[in-house]
Write a protein that holds these residues in place. Structure first.
Motif, PDB file in Angstrom:
ATOM      1  N   LEU A  53       0.828  -1.215   0.000  1.00  0.00           N
ATOM      2  CA  LEU A  53       0.000   0.000   0.000  1.00  0.00           C
ATOM      3  C   LEU A  53       0.857   1.258   0.000  1.00  0.00           C
ATOM      4  N   LEU A  54       1.912   1.237   0.790  1.00  0.00           N
ATOM      5  CA  LEU A  54       2.804   2.396   0.843  1.00  0.00           C
ATOM      6  C   LEU A  54       3.554   2.550  -0.477  1.00  0.00           C
ATOM      7  N   TRP A  55       4.042   1.455  -1.038  1.00  0.00           N
ATOM      8  CA  TRP A  55       4.792   1.515  -2.293  1.00  0.00           C
ATOM      9  C   TRP A  55       3.926   2.055  -3.429  1.00  0.00           C
ATOM     10  N   GLN A  56       2.647   1.688  -3.460  1.00  0.00           N
ATOM     11  CA  GLN A  56       1.750   2.201  -4.497  1.00  0.00           C
ATOM     12  C   GLN A  56       1.688   3.723  -4.476  1.00  0.00           C
ATOM     13  N   ARG A 121      10.556   4.965  11.468  1.00  0.00           N
ATOM     14  CA  ARG A 121       9.838   3.708  11.681  1.00  0.00           C
ATOM     15  C   ARG A 121       8.362   4.059  11.736  1.00  0.00           C
ATOM     16  N   ILE A 122       7.587   3.418  10.878  1.00  0.00           N
ATOM     17  CA  ILE A 122       6.158   3.687  10.813  1.00  0.00           C
ATOM     18  C   ILE A 122       5.413   2.381  11.086  1.00  0.00           C
ATOM     19  N   LEU A 123       4.390   2.449  11.912  1.00  0.00           N
ATOM     20  CA  LEU A 123       3.637   1.251  12.270  1.00  0.00           C
ATOM     21  C   LEU A 123       2.814   0.768  11.075  1.00  0.00           C
ATOM     22  N   ALA A 124       2.822  -0.539  10.873  1.00  0.00           N
ATOM     23  CA  ALA A 124       2.036  -1.134   9.789  1.00  0.00           C
ATOM     24  C   ALA A 124       0.555  -0.810   9.974  1.00  0.00           C
ATOM     25  N   SER A 125       0.106  -0.771  11.222  1.00  0.00           N
ATOM     26  CA  SER A 125      -1.305  -0.458  11.485  1.00  0.00           C
ATOM     27  C   SER A 125      -1.650   0.965  11.041  1.00  0.00           C
ATOM     28  N   ASP A 126      -0.705   1.903  11.171  1.00  0.00           N
ATOM     29  CA  ASP A 126      -0.943   3.276  10.698  1.00  0.00           C
ATOM     30  C   ASP A 126      -1.058   3.316   9.179  1.00  0.00           C
ATOM     31  N   VAL A 127      -0.234   2.523   8.504  1.00  0.00           N
ATOM     32  CA  VAL A 127      -0.304   2.462   7.039  1.00  0.00           C
ATOM     33  C   VAL A 127      -1.639   1.857   6.615  1.00  0.00           C
ATOM     34  N   LEU A 128      -2.048   0.781   7.281  1.00  0.00           N
ATOM     35  CA  LEU A 128      -3.323   0.148   6.935  1.00  0.00           C
ATOM     36  C   LEU A 128      -4.510   1.074   7.199  1.00  0.00           C
ATOM     37  N   ARG A 129      -4.429   1.849   8.274  1.00  0.00           N
ATOM     38  CA  ARG A 129      -5.517   2.754   8.644  1.00  0.00           C
ATOM     39  C   ARG A 129      -5.669   3.880   7.625  1.00  0.00           C
TER      40      ARG A 129
END
Length: 162
Positions: A53-56, A121-129
């Motif tokens: 999701l982040l790479w997109q 460092r970024i939390l995966a949950s923040d990226v998903l949210r």
């Protein structure tokens, strides 16, 4: 068979371009033997959902800022890397809270900081949210990174003295 005066016959149908092997492409034989390059290529194919999701949102040089995914840096591999800002981005899932991972992550961040890299460092949950907000904050940081003297890491050692 060999042509006149040492010239090669043109390739037959299906043989491809004989000269291609001399022009390069597809990586050098040296880079193919480096395990960190092989591991990074494999990791690019096996990214987690938050990383995808982040790479997109980071690919394609948003605002002219270029990001790389699964980029080897010495003994480490950054989830994402921005060379212009010397920025390492790590997406931390739940496994980063378990066992000895917090200590290993702290040591990694310190070592990269000592080499002049900024580490986020970024939390995966923040990226998903909210992947858009996560990407926007990383792009904003990469477009205006702190000077090397203010990046993470210990203060410089004093010279001389007793």
């Amino acid at each position: 068979m060999g042509g006149v005066s040492g010239l090669q016959d043109p390739p037959r149908d299906g043989e491809g371009d004989r000269g291609a092997k001399h022009r390069g492409g597809g990586g050098t034989s040296r880079s193919l033997r480096r395990p960190e390059v092989y591991d990074a290529r494999k990791a690019r194919r096996e990214m987690s959902l938050p990383e995808v999701l982040l790479w997109q949102r980071l690919k394609g040089s948003p605002l002219g800022i270029s990001f790389r995914k699964q980029h080897p840096i010495g003994a480490y591999r950054a989830d994402f890397y921005c060379a212009s800002a010397k920025l390492v981005i790590e997406v931390d899932g739940i496994s980063h809270d378990m066992g000895n991972r917090p200590g290993r992550d702290a040591l990694r961040t310190e070592r990269l900081g000592n080499e002049g890299y900024s580490v986020i460092r970024i939390l995966a949950s923040d990226v998903l949210r909210d992947p858009d907000a996560a990407a926007d904050s990383l792009i904003a940081f990469a477009s205006n990174p702190p000077p090397p003297s203010l990046r993470d890491g210990p203060p410089p050692r004093e010279r001389g003295g007793s």
